[in-house]
Scaffold this motif. Sequence first.
Motif, PDB file in Angstrom:
ATOM      1  N   ALA A  37      85.633  31.459  12.040  1.00 36.60           N
ATOM      2  CA  ALA A  37      84.537  30.852  11.271  1.00 36.60           C
ATOM      3  C   ALA A  37      84.343  31.608   9.960  1.00 36.60           C
ATOM      4  O   ALA A  37      84.278  32.842   9.943  1.00 36.60           O
ATOM      5  N   SER A  38      84.214  30.850   8.885  1.00 39.12           N
ATOM      6  CA  SER A  38      84.009  31.471   7.565  1.00 39.12           C
ATOM      7  C   SER A  38      82.788  32.387   7.578  1.00 39.12           C
ATOM      8  O   SER A  38      82.760  33.395   6.852  1.00 39.12           O
ATOM      9  N   THR A  39      81.809  32.069   8.397  1.00 35.19           N
ATOM     10  CA  THR A  39      80.609  32.910   8.493  1.00 35.19           C
ATOM     11  C   THR A  39      80.964  34.389   8.685  1.00 35.19           C
ATOM     12  O   THR A  39      80.443  35.242   7.977  1.00 35.19           O
ATOM     13  N   VAL A  40      81.853  34.684   9.617  1.00 37.90           N
ATOM     14  CA  VAL A  40      82.136  36.110   9.869  1.00 37.90           C
ATOM     15  C   VAL A  40      83.079  36.697   8.823  1.00 37.90           C
ATOM     16  O   VAL A  40      83.006  37.886   8.515  1.00 37.90           O
ATOM     17  N   ILE A 112      76.956  27.143   1.072  1.00 38.64           N
ATOM     18  CA  ILE A 112      76.068  28.297   1.263  1.00 38.64           C
ATOM     19  C   ILE A 112      75.247  28.054   2.528  1.00 38.64           C
ATOM     20  O   ILE A 112      74.649  27.004   2.705  1.00 38.64           O
ATOM     21  N   ASP A 113      75.278  29.030   3.389  1.00 40.00           N
ATOM     22  CA  ASP A 113      74.800  28.857   4.757  1.00 40.00           C
ATOM     23  C   ASP A 113      73.563  29.708   4.982  1.00 40.00           C
ATOM     24  O   ASP A 113      73.471  30.833   4.501  1.00 40.00           O
ATOM     25  N   ARG A 114      72.614  29.161   5.699  1.00 39.86           N
ATOM     26  CA  ARG A 114      71.400  29.924   5.994  1.00 39.86           C
ATOM     27  C   ARG A 114      71.213  30.120   7.486  1.00 39.86           C
ATOM     28  O   ARG A 114      70.174  30.578   7.926  1.00 39.86           O
ATOM     29  N   THR A 147      87.516  28.456   9.000  1.00 39.30           N
ATOM     30  CA  THR A 147      86.821  27.183   9.201  1.00 39.30           C
ATOM     31  C   THR A 147      85.396  27.222   8.662  1.00 39.30           C
ATOM     32  O   THR A 147      84.820  28.288   8.474  1.00 39.30           O
ATOM     33  N   ASP A 148      84.833  26.054   8.436  1.00 44.01           N
ATOM     34  CA  ASP A 148      83.396  25.958   8.227  1.00 44.01           C
ATOM     35  C   ASP A 148      82.931  24.653   8.846  1.00 44.01           C
ATOM     36  O   ASP A 148      83.715  23.714   8.999  1.00 44.01           O
ATOM     37  N   THR A 149      81.663  24.621   9.194  1.00 39.69           N
ATOM     38  CA  THR A 149      81.077  23.372   9.662  1.00 39.69           C
ATOM     39  C   THR A 149      80.663  22.573   8.443  1.00 39.69           C
ATOM     40  O   THR A 149      80.037  23.100   7.536  1.00 39.69           O
ATOM     41  N   SER A 150      81.039  21.319   8.421  1.00 46.64           N
ATOM     42  CA  SER A 150      80.818  20.507   7.231  1.00 46.64           C
ATOM     43  C   SER A 150      80.454  19.083   7.639  1.00 46.64           C
ATOM     44  O   SER A 150      80.930  18.577   8.654  1.00 46.64           O
TER      45      SER A 150
END
Length: 249
Positions: A37-40, A112-114, A147-150
């Motif tokens: 996941a792109s988050t990490v 941009i993720d919150r 990855t990202d969730t989109s």
Amino acid sequence: MELFAVPDLPEIRAGDDLAALIDERVAFEDGDVLCVASTVVSKAEGRTFDLADFEAGERAERLAAHRAEVTGEERDPRFAQAIIEESEELVLEAPFVLAVTKFGHITVNAGIDRSNVPGGDLLLLPEDPSASAARLSERLGVPVVVTDTSGRPFRYGQRGVAVGWAGMPASRDWRGETDRDGRELGVTVQSVVDELAGAANLVAGEGDGGTPAVVVRGWAFGDHGGSENLFRDEADDVVRAALREWEFD
Ligand code: GDP
Ligand code: MN
Ligand code: MN
Ligand code: MN
């Protein structure tokens, strides 16, 4: 084909060696693909920011006001500023901001993720997710998909997509192969990194599961033509062109 989450990854912080953290927890086999996941990746790369890090310019103020006018929802102009700074172009300003990121991915709010961002208001996508994937791939010895969730146009719901990849082509070309009737396939190029990202995202989940890295085992790209193209060239993108012309009022 089998997918499983890398177990027991900690909360990732800026400067963490994500490759080492994953490598300690998985015995990779030949043919594995790692989806992460792109988050990490972003957290490890120090892409966490506060709203206070962004000073809203005139365009951001206008963007926030326009969106508020259309949707009735207030938006912090500093968030708009972050989106502008992350983007090459804004295709749509309202009712949501659809941005072309600097690396070519088109997504709401420039990705941009919150969510899942302790200690910061904003998590930006990696600056160059395919370069991040290449660094991980080099260390781990397997292909890597970031990855990202989109969201998707035309459909409710979000899904995993690839934002970066390395060690394998983005797409598998079926053109020139035949269907069961012997008819030659003329157009199908399968974006395999998105399909792997979708499957992995199903295992990763969206909440507090703590499973950002997923191993795909037993799937092979095989001996086929491939392509590195995933993000449409501007000249081929009729949807982007149409949205540019569209005004919400
Ligand atoms: P995105 O799709 O890249 O925006 O990532 P999400 O926020 O949807 O998170 C995907 C998965 O990673 C979920 O299972 C989260 O719980 C998990 N996750 C997010 N951040 C961390 C972290 O720092 N450490 C661990 N172990 N899991 C995380
Ligand atoms: Mn998130
Ligand atoms: Mn995200
Ligand atoms: Mn997600």
